[in-house]
Design a protein around this motif. Sequence first.
Motif, PDB file in Angstrom:
ATOM      1  N   VAL A   1      18.295 -25.208 -16.945  1.00 50.48           N
ATOM      2  CA  VAL A   1      19.277 -26.388 -16.955  1.00 50.48           C
ATOM      3  C   VAL A   1      19.123 -27.334 -17.954  1.00 50.48           C
TER       4      VAL A   1
ATOM      5  N   ARG B   1      27.080 -27.537 -17.669  1.00 52.55           N
ATOM      6  CA  ARG B   1      26.502 -28.722 -17.029  1.00 52.55           C
ATOM      7  C   ARG B   1      27.214 -29.863 -17.279  1.00 52.55           C
TER       8      ARG B   1
ATOM      9  N   GLU C   1      28.332 -26.695 -13.366  1.00 56.43           N
ATOM     10  CA  GLU C   1      27.493 -27.260 -12.545  1.00 56.43           C
ATOM     11  C   GLU C   1      27.755 -28.783 -12.599  1.00 56.43           C
TER      12      GLU C   1
ATOM     13  N   ASP D   1      24.867 -30.172  -7.794  1.00 59.39           N
ATOM     14  CA  ASP D   1      23.786 -30.274  -7.816  1.00 59.39           C
ATOM     15  C   ASP D   1      23.049 -31.359  -6.659  1.00 59.39           C
TER      16      ASP D   1
END
Length: 297
Positions: A82, A132, A163, A188
């Motif tokens: 990530v 993300r 995400e 998350d």
Amino acid sequence: MTFVQRGLTRRQFSVGLASLATATATRAMSETALPTIDTHAHVFHRGLKLAPGRRYAPDYDAPLSLYLEQLDHNGMSNGVLVQPSFLGTDNSYLVECLKQTSGRLRGIAVVDLAVSADELRALDRAGVVGIRLNLVGQPLPDLTAAEWKMLLAQVKAMGWQVEIQRNASDLAVLAPQLIDHGVTVVFDHYALPDPKLGVADPGFRSVLKLGATKKIWVKISAPYRNGAAGENFAKEAYPLLRNAYGLDRLLWGSDWPHTQFEAAQTYEKNRQFLDVLIADPGERTLVLASPYQLFRF
């Protein structure tokens, strides 16, 4: 190591996963029979350019080679890198690492709102499977704005995930908007409820209700990011999340190298906590294998 390298054909994997999903909770299974996937880790070194306005920057290196050692030593077949927030939208090191591992790893990038389709396609070819949104300490985005609509339409077209890291009360508002855009959503770190309230947080209760959408996955990762009593919270939250989302929509992540918690956390400690959290081997095996299709391994 991919599932093919572990001696499984794609059909065998699908059959095995389907069989596992319908097995009784007490059925014992070998965790080596299916892929074991770590869905949340970061790699970086101090020579990389840092993003302006960052909230934090590490004073140590977390190189790819060391992460791969953690996977090997803890019996993990695959991992997901990530993009760290302190590196901003420069995903070049992430891409470099993905290209070195011959498909063993996948990536989640951080991109600018004005990112071009060509840039996204290049990230896709490298093994990136989503973007993300780390919104901790940031203003909430207006997902109805034209630039957001354009970006999310591209994410949807590529079959990527979004995400998102934000407190549970805001996730309960943002997630339905993202789903309306047709994208898959991943929360998350247990969805980050108010640490003082834990599972009693109304925002967390709203997150549980979102399990019915079948469009959201939750990472049971980094319990320490949910306050000093994070492990106790995780033990209370896991059965609620399991019942609301199903085992196939829960994802385990190591959160290596545990930025800002390095002094008290290790990869092995977090992997061992998973064995405590999910004592049943069959359940644990499914959680470790379920990311396979979502992350396009």
